[in-house]
Design a protein around this motif. Structure first.
Motif, PDB file in Angstrom:
ATOM      1  N   THR A 169      67.464  71.504  68.744  1.00 21.85           N
ATOM      2  CA  THR A 169      66.226  70.815  69.107  1.00 21.85           C
ATOM      3  C   THR A 169      66.536  69.743  70.135  1.00 21.85           C
ATOM      4  O   THR A 169      67.697  69.515  70.487  1.00 21.85           O
ATOM      5  CB  THR A 169      65.557  70.200  67.862  1.00 21.85           C
ATOM      6  OG1 THR A 169      64.243  69.753  68.200  1.00 21.85           O
ATOM      7  CG2 THR A 169      66.357  69.029  67.311  1.00 21.85           C
ATOM      8  N   LEU A 171      64.792  65.803  71.769  1.00 24.51           N
ATOM      9  CA  LEU A 171      63.750  64.855  72.117  1.00 24.51           C
ATOM     10  C   LEU A 171      63.703  64.898  73.641  1.00 24.51           C
ATOM     11  O   LEU A 171      64.366  64.137  74.335  1.00 24.51           O
ATOM     12  CB  LEU A 171      64.093  63.463  71.598  1.00 24.51           C
ATOM     13  CG  LEU A 171      62.980  62.416  71.668  1.00 24.51           C
ATOM     14  CD1 LEU A 171      61.750  62.869  70.899  1.00 24.51           C
ATOM     15  CD2 LEU A 171      63.471  61.065  71.171  1.00 24.51           C
ATOM     16  N   TRP A 192      56.267  70.289  72.929  1.00 27.43           N
ATOM     17  CA  TRP A 192      55.770  68.946  72.620  1.00 27.43           C
ATOM     18  C   TRP A 192      55.096  68.951  71.260  1.00 27.43           C
ATOM     19  O   TRP A 192      54.146  69.700  71.028  1.00 27.43           O
ATOM     20  CB  TRP A 192      54.786  68.513  73.704  1.00 27.43           C
ATOM     21  CG  TRP A 192      54.325  67.074  73.588  1.00 27.43           C
ATOM     22  CD1 TRP A 192      54.781  66.107  72.743  1.00 27.43           C
ATOM     23  CD2 TRP A 192      53.321  66.444  74.380  1.00 27.43           C
ATOM     24  NE1 TRP A 192      54.138  64.924  72.949  1.00 27.43           N
ATOM     25  CE2 TRP A 192      53.236  65.102  73.956  1.00 27.43           C
ATOM     26  CE3 TRP A 192      52.480  66.885  75.407  1.00 27.43           C
ATOM     27  CZ2 TRP A 192      52.332  64.202  74.523  1.00 27.43           C
ATOM     28  CZ3 TRP A 192      51.595  65.989  75.969  1.00 27.43           C
ATOM     29  CH2 TRP A 192      51.522  64.663  75.542  1.00 27.43           C
ATOM     30  N   THR A 193      55.600  68.128  70.365  1.00 23.99           N
ATOM     31  CA  THR A 193      54.946  67.858  69.091  1.00 23.99           C
ATOM     32  C   THR A 193      54.786  66.343  68.963  1.00 23.99           C
ATOM     33  O   THR A 193      55.236  65.591  69.829  1.00 23.99           O
ATOM     34  CB  THR A 193      55.786  68.395  67.910  1.00 23.99           C
ATOM     35  OG1 THR A 193      57.110  67.821  67.972  1.00 23.99           O
ATOM     36  CG2 THR A 193      55.876  69.912  67.950  1.00 23.99           C
ATOM     37  N   TYR A 195      56.340  63.747  68.143  1.00 19.83           N
ATOM     38  CA  TYR A 195      57.765  63.590  67.858  1.00 19.83           C
ATOM     39  C   TYR A 195      58.064  62.552  66.777  1.00 19.83           C
ATOM     40  O   TYR A 195      59.029  62.688  66.028  1.00 19.83           O
ATOM     41  CB  TYR A 195      58.517  63.174  69.122  1.00 19.83           C
ATOM     42  CG  TYR A 195      58.479  64.166  70.254  1.00 19.83           C
ATOM     43  CD1 TYR A 195      58.948  65.465  70.096  1.00 19.83           C
ATOM     44  CD2 TYR A 195      58.001  63.807  71.511  1.00 19.83           C
ATOM     45  CE1 TYR A 195      58.939  66.371  71.150  1.00 19.83           C
ATOM     46  CE2 TYR A 195      57.992  64.692  72.575  1.00 19.83           C
ATOM     47  CZ  TYR A 195      58.455  65.976  72.377  1.00 19.83           C
ATOM     48  OH  TYR A 195      58.437  66.869  73.424  1.00 19.83           O
ATOM     49  N   GLN A 196      57.258  61.497  66.715  1.00 18.84           N
ATOM     50  CA  GLN A 196      57.566  60.447  65.747  1.00 18.84           C
ATOM     51  C   GLN A 196      57.316  60.899  64.316  1.00 18.84           C
ATOM     52  O   GLN A 196      57.826  60.298  63.368  1.00 18.84           O
ATOM     53  CB  GLN A 196      56.769  59.173  66.051  1.00 18.84           C
ATOM     54  CG  GLN A 196      55.264  59.258  65.769  1.00 18.84           C
ATOM     55  CD  GLN A 196      54.468  59.815  66.901  1.00 18.84           C
ATOM     56  OE1 GLN A 196      54.863  60.801  67.514  1.00 18.84           O
ATOM     57  NE2 GLN A 196      53.317  59.213  67.190  1.00 18.84           N
ATOM     58  N   MET A 199      59.307  67.106  64.442  1.00 11.76           N
ATOM     59  CA  MET A 199      60.047  67.819  65.476  1.00 11.76           C
ATOM     60  C   MET A 199      60.340  69.224  64.970  1.00 11.76           C
ATOM     61  O   MET A 199      60.339  69.470  63.761  1.00 11.76           O
ATOM     62  CB  MET A 199      61.345  67.085  65.824  1.00 11.76           C
ATOM     63  CG  MET A 199      61.121  65.742  66.504  1.00 11.76           C
ATOM     64  SD  MET A 199      62.658  64.903  66.941  1.00 11.76           S
ATOM     65  CE  MET A 199      63.330  66.009  68.185  1.00 11.76           C
ATOM     66  N   ALA A 226      58.991  64.001  76.303  1.00 13.84           N
ATOM     67  CA  ALA A 226      59.446  62.890  75.465  1.00 13.84           C
ATOM     68  C   ALA A 226      59.642  61.604  76.253  1.00 13.84           C
ATOM     69  O   ALA A 226      59.480  60.504  75.710  1.00 13.84           O
ATOM     70  CB  ALA A 226      60.740  63.264  74.753  1.00 13.84           C
ATOM     71  N   TYR A 240      57.674  57.784  73.614  1.00 13.64           N
ATOM     72  CA  TYR A 240      58.562  58.373  72.615  1.00 13.64           C
ATOM     73  C   TYR A 240      60.012  57.936  72.784  1.00 13.64           C
ATOM     74  O   TYR A 240      60.688  57.621  71.810  1.00 13.64           O
ATOM     75  CB  TYR A 240      58.492  59.898  72.688  1.00 13.64           C
ATOM     76  CG  TYR A 240      57.137  60.472  72.374  1.00 13.64           C
ATOM     77  CD1 TYR A 240      56.616  60.434  71.086  1.00 13.64           C
ATOM     78  CD2 TYR A 240      56.374  61.067  73.372  1.00 13.64           C
ATOM     79  CE1 TYR A 240      55.365  60.975  70.797  1.00 13.64           C
ATOM     80  CE2 TYR A 240      55.130  61.618  73.088  1.00 13.64           C
ATOM     81  CZ  TYR A 240      54.635  61.564  71.808  1.00 13.64           C
ATOM     82  OH  TYR A 240      53.405  62.102  71.516  1.00 13.64           O
ATOM     83  N   SER A 313      67.873  60.365  65.191  1.00 15.33           N
ATOM     84  CA  SER A 313      66.721  61.240  65.431  1.00 15.33           C
ATOM     85  C   SER A 313      65.502  60.680  64.718  1.00 15.33           C
ATOM     86  O   SER A 313      65.624  60.089  63.638  1.00 15.33           O
ATOM     87  CB  SER A 313      67.008  62.652  64.926  1.00 15.33           C
ATOM     88  OG  SER A 313      68.062  63.229  65.653  1.00 15.33           O
ATOM     89  N   PRO A 317      64.160  68.017  61.937  1.00 14.16           N
ATOM     90  CA  PRO A 317      63.288  69.063  62.487  1.00 14.16           C
ATOM     91  C   PRO A 317      62.990  70.160  61.482  1.00 14.16           C
ATOM     92  O   PRO A 317      63.784  70.426  60.568  1.00 14.16           O
ATOM     93  CB  PRO A 317      64.089  69.603  63.675  1.00 14.16           C
ATOM     94  CG  PRO A 317      65.511  69.327  63.321  1.00 14.16           C
ATOM     95  CD  PRO A 317      65.497  68.041  62.545  1.00 14.16           C
ATOM     96  N   ASP A 509      50.229  68.844  63.794  1.00 17.22           N
ATOM     97  CA  ASP A 509      50.329  67.563  64.494  1.00 17.22           C
ATOM     98  C   ASP A 509      49.021  66.783  64.388  1.00 17.22           C
ATOM     99  O   ASP A 509      49.026  65.564  64.242  1.00 17.22           O
ATOM    100  CB  ASP A 509      50.701  67.791  65.953  1.00 17.22           C
ATOM    101  CG  ASP A 509      52.133  68.255  66.123  1.00 17.22           C
ATOM    102  OD1 ASP A 509      53.024  67.676  65.487  1.00 17.22           O
ATOM    103  OD2 ASP A 509      52.365  69.207  66.886  1.00 17.22           O
TER     104      ASP A 509
END
Length: 955
Positions: A169, A171, A192-193, A195-196, A199, A226, A240, A313, A317, A509
């Motif tokens: 994976t 960022l 793109w998800t 991220y916070q 993932m 990111a 991010y 991280s 994920p 998400d």
């Protein structure tokens, strides 16, 4: 249109959503699992993947009575009944990387079981709880924000390898390389998800890439989404991360049972690479002189590289469920244009999303620059709509002979590209189309070439904006997952492509962002720049309720309803609280009927329909859908609660916005369409509302008067109330504003504004203007369901609805869709004085049919055809002349065209003014419209033209 054949012996196959069509009678079809395989191989993201299968049979009216599922060589599991879509996994759960071969065979009313399907291998593409041990790494002491780089390590393989699986994976965005070979053909992974909060990792079988002895694992990486800077012009900021980072976990399983892992972390080496800078908005800049041959192969001297910096991280994920992003098509140059300023612009003939691949020769240090744009404005690249997005790539050549370059970690929305700095042969430039690699499942065609092009534009806009997430546009400094856009477009998307995994992933998400916003759904998901808490907005936040329901309706996906029910309830609770005791959501911020054509360029929310009316209609809609979802899931008390809420809101809406005579307080197209299409108005009022809606459309010259909210439903509202002919005139209108006006202007995608480009070739002056926005393309759902007549009557198309609505001026229309049960088709054609309606119903389904002559019947699987009389278009009872009412003129397309030809011959500006501002009402004549504006001689010419139309037969 793609054609399918349905025939052969009774067999079955496991399928990933939908079958691959066969062109001849076949014994089996290629089996694939229903759960999306994000990596394109056997891996599934859950220990208990649901299973689906389709059946190919030449037995008419075939219905499955039972099935048997077998794992490996074990005993079959016997299932009774017709279920064949998203059947729960009936075996022991898969362990990580465990493989299983699964087969199915079915039996029907026509006798015993058929043949076993070909085996499908599924493997657990997930890690055990707590098994993710890779640490994220990046460049130490980067010299710039979002600095791209390379990372590598070497390791030993000692023994016979049974399997090797890479979990990775970033960022940012990455590609992993094993012994000099990319591990897959994906791009811009992992996408793109939020991220916070979430993932995702890819799971890739890399067994074939390992060699005995020393191996090298390398990773190319950049910041992508990111590290992008988000926000309105002048207030952009990072959100991010400042720098990209990557994490990878290679699990090697030996034949003797040993297991070894190669993990990113201490000991890895990193270096800047040839990618000097890269961003989604700004583009990518590469210096080929900085290439390091062999860096991703064993034995490379990395002593000049730095130890990797280990970084925390955000989250552990999870396996990716959405389809991978890939290169899906390549297009060559169709024209070379020299601009008025002397530049060289390449035209690829299609507005697309992706990047360029260039084969080039030049001296060391020479720089090739590529600038991208969707349109030309007065012969030059139309870059103003890009706002602060540079959309520019550049490459500094190494001077080593022929070099091939394609940007890796960015994408652009473009039809045109300007090349400068180095001379390049246009035949050496290729446009590479990039998007999420979903399976195509739906097609449409008709006898109207502009409608066919409109539908093709819808498909291209979907492709361009379904890149990792459903975005609003793919070119300017935005490219965000706007909830309102996908809320209106989801039904169209679900017909054209298998969007189940793609949208279900995005909804995860949405729920996470919403949970951290107190139940409010942000305008965009993921939601990167929240300087202030998200605000609720009708038709945008309602994606929490609408999109899961669409996935259930089109794919029979109960699980997505279960997964998203809390999200739907939370959103509905928020808006019900805002509606308060009056049950009316009023006086708050709203986007309303966004981009209604009457809205000024700088005020896109200034629509003809009250934003409070729109908001309250959506409170009802979300409460209604939440109740329906609860009913499907068996939550009776939850259903009762939200059904009561919906009824209270309906009562308040009718009292506030609808008169007893059937007039809306906002006398605008969207207001009537909402009341009808959402079933807010009772049946006894719907006809009056529909009549007034049809009258408004006619008054406005059969031109569209809706924005994001009304556009997807206006043709439905007209058709339901007996005004299909009005819907047809609206659909086939070519004047601005209309669906076909952009087509006449050369559009190859759907525009954000009805007039993103003005008739004189000037880009709309608004600061928010895109030429690739799918929202107004939501009308394609009506083309499929109504014009062609193919729709689901029960979830997942277990029961189809075949109910075509032939339109005057069209000779045929048809739609095809790969349902979860197999290929279905519906359509009609004119044959003299008759209409021929045809349908293909997949095995294990039935269809409810309503023919154009009013007959209703139910049929089983197989191919069907019916004939019925074709209704002749109504002929005007009065001649056409200067004393004709304006309604008589506007109802006669030929006479209308003759009138404006005559008026334009006198004064083109006057003709355009009359066209744009006339209300076509019955109490005013053509003579009165002309008034003193037209001299007698020209008036006589117009009268002559109208008389000639009447003598030839009008319409």
């Amino acid at each position: 249109m793609k054609r399918f054949h349905d025939g052969g012996a009774t067999t079955a196959s496991l399928c990933r959503g939908h079958p691959t069509p066969r062109q001849e009678p076949a014994v089996t079809t290629v089996p694939t699992l229903t759960v999306e395989r994000p990596s394109g191989d056997d891996f599934v993201p859950t220990p208990t993947p649901a299973l689906s299968w389709t059946t190919v049979t030449d037995t008419p009216d075939w219905v499955q009575t039972g099935a048997e599922l077998r794992r490996d060589d074990g005993e079959p599991v016997v299932l009774e009944g017709p279920d064949s879509v998203l059947v729960p996994w009936p075996f022991a759960p898969l362990a990580p990387r465990e493989a299983a071969d699964v087969r199915v065979r079915v039996r029907g009313r026509d006798g015993g079981p058929g043949e076993w399907s070909e085996p499908v291998t599924v493997r657990g593409g997930f890690l055990a709880e707590g098994a993710w041990r890779a640490e994220a790494v990046g460049l130490p002491g980067p010299t710039a924000v979002a600095q791209p780089g390379l990372a590598r390590t070497e390791f030993e393989v000692a023994g016979e390898v049974r399997s090797a699986t890479l979990y990775a994976t970033a960022l940012g965005a990455y590609q992993a390389v094993l012994n000099g070979t990319d591990v897959d053909d994906q791009v811009l992974k992992p996408g793109w998800t939020a991220y916070q909060y979430r993932m995702v990792h890819e799971t890739t079988d890399v067994t074939a890439l390992l060699v005995p002895g020393t191996n090298a694992l390398g990773i190319r990486f950049a910041g992508a989404w990111a590290t992008e800077r988000y926000g309105p012009p002048g207030r952009q900021r990072g959100f991010y991360a400042e720098q990209p980072q990557v994490a990878a976990q290679l699990v090697v399983e030996y034949a003797d049972g040993r297991l070894e892992e190669v993990l990113t972390g201490p000991g890895w080496r990193v270096s800047p690479g040839p990618v000097v800078a890269s961003g989604i908005y700004q583009g990518e800049h590469v210096d080929l002189r900085r290439r390091q041959p062999g860096w991703d192969s064993p034995g490379f001297d990395d002593s000049g590289w730095a130890p990797a910096e280990v970084r925390p991280s955000p989250v552990v994920p999870e396996p990716r469920r959405s389809p991978a992003v890939r290169r899906t098509e390549e297009r060559g140059v169709v024209d070379v244009i020299t601009t008025p300023s002397g530049g060289t612009v390449l035209d690829f003939g299609q507005n697309l999303v992706g990047r360029l691949r260039v084969r080039v020769r030049g001296g060391a240090g020479e720089v090739l620059t590529l600038r991208h744009a969707e349109v030309l404005e007065h012969g030059e690249l139309g870059t103003r709509p890009l706002r602060r997005a540079a959309a520019t790539d550049s490459c500094t050549l190494a001077g080593t002979g022929e070099e091939v370059w394609e940007p890796e970690f960015t994408f652009h929305g473009f039809r045109y590209a300007e090349l400068s700095g180095v001379e390049v042969d246009p035949s050496d430039v290729t446009a590479v189309v990039v998007h999420s690699d979903m399976e195509r499942t739906g097609w449409f065609s008709c006898s109207h070439p502009l409608l066919d092009r409109l539908h093709e534009n819808v498909v291209w806009s979907l492709r361009g904006n379904f890149l990792s997430l459903p975005t609003d546009c793919p070119q300017r400094d935005e490219r965000l997952g706007w909830t309102g856009d996908i809320q209106v477009f989801a039904p169209t998307a679900a017909f054209l492509y298998d969007t189940r995994g793609f949208l279900a992933s995005w909804l995860r998400d949405l729920a996470l962002e919403q949970r951290h916003a107190g139940g409010v759904v942000p305008f965009v998901v993921p939601n990167p720049p929240p300087r202030t808490p998200p605000r609720p907005a009708a038709a945008w936040g309602d994606a929490a309720c609408v999109v899961p329901w669409v996935l259930f309706e089109r794919f029979a996906d109960r699980q997505v309803l279960a997964d998203q029910l809390d999200s739907a309830r939370a959103w509905t609770d928020v808006v019900v609280a805002l509606a308060g005791e009056r049950s009316l959501w009023e006086g708050c911020f709203q986007f309303g009927d966004w981009l209604d054509p009457v809205a000024p360029p700088d005020r896109p929310a200034a629509a003809a329909t009250s934003p409070d009316l729109v908001a309250t209609a959506y409170v009802f809609r979300s409460a209604q859908l939440t109740a329906r979802a609860a009913a499907v899931l068996g939550h009776d008390e939850v259903e009762r609660c939200y059904r009561e809420v919906a009824e209270r809101v309906r009562t308040a809406f009718l009292a506030e916005y609808v008169t007893p005579a059937g007039r809306m307080m906002s006398d605008a197209q969207t207001a009537y369409a909402l009341a009808i299409a959402f079933d807010l108005a009772p049946p006894e009022q719907q006809q009056a509302l529909g009549d007034r809606l049809a009258g408004l459309v006619r008054e406005q010259g059969y031109r569209i008067g809706t924005g994001f909210v009304g556009t997807p439903i206006i043709c439905d509202a007209l058709t339901r109330t007996g005004h299909a002919a009005t819907a047809g005139r609206l659909l086939t209108q070519t004047e601005n504003p209309s669906w076909l006006y952009p087509v006449t202007m050369g559009a190859t995608t759907i525009w954000e504004r009805w007039d993103s480009m003005l008739p004189d070739g000037t880009i709309n002056p608004g600061q928010m203007t895109s030429f690739n926005h799918y929202a107004f393309g939501a009308v394609a759902d009506w083309l499929h369901r109504c014009l062609a007549g193919l729709a689901p009557a029960e979830p997942g198309y277990r029961v189809l609805r075949i109910a075509p609505v032939p339109l005057a001026g069209l000779d045929h229309a048809a739609a095809e869709h790969r349902t979860p049960y197999g290929p279905a088709r519906a359509g009609w054609r004119r044959d003299g004085d008759e209409l021929v309606v045809q349908a293909t119903v997949p095995p294990n389904t039935t269809a409810r049919v309503r023919l154009p002559d009013g007959r209703e019947l139910t049929v089983g699987s197989g191919d069907h055809a019916w004939t019925c009389p074709a209704r002749a278009p109504a002929q005007p009872s009065t001649p056409l002349g200067l004393d004709s009412p304006l309604t008589r003129l506007v109802d006669d397309p030929t006479g209308y065209a003759a009138f404006f030809e005559g008026l334009a011959a006198v004064d083109p500006a006057l003709a355009e003014d009359v066209r744009a501002h006339t209300r076509w009402v019955p109490g005013r004549t053509v003579e009165e419209l002309l008034g003193r504006k037209v001299p007698d001689e020209a008036r006589a010419d117009i009268a002559r033209r109208l008389a000639e139309v009447g003598s030839r037969g009008s319409g």
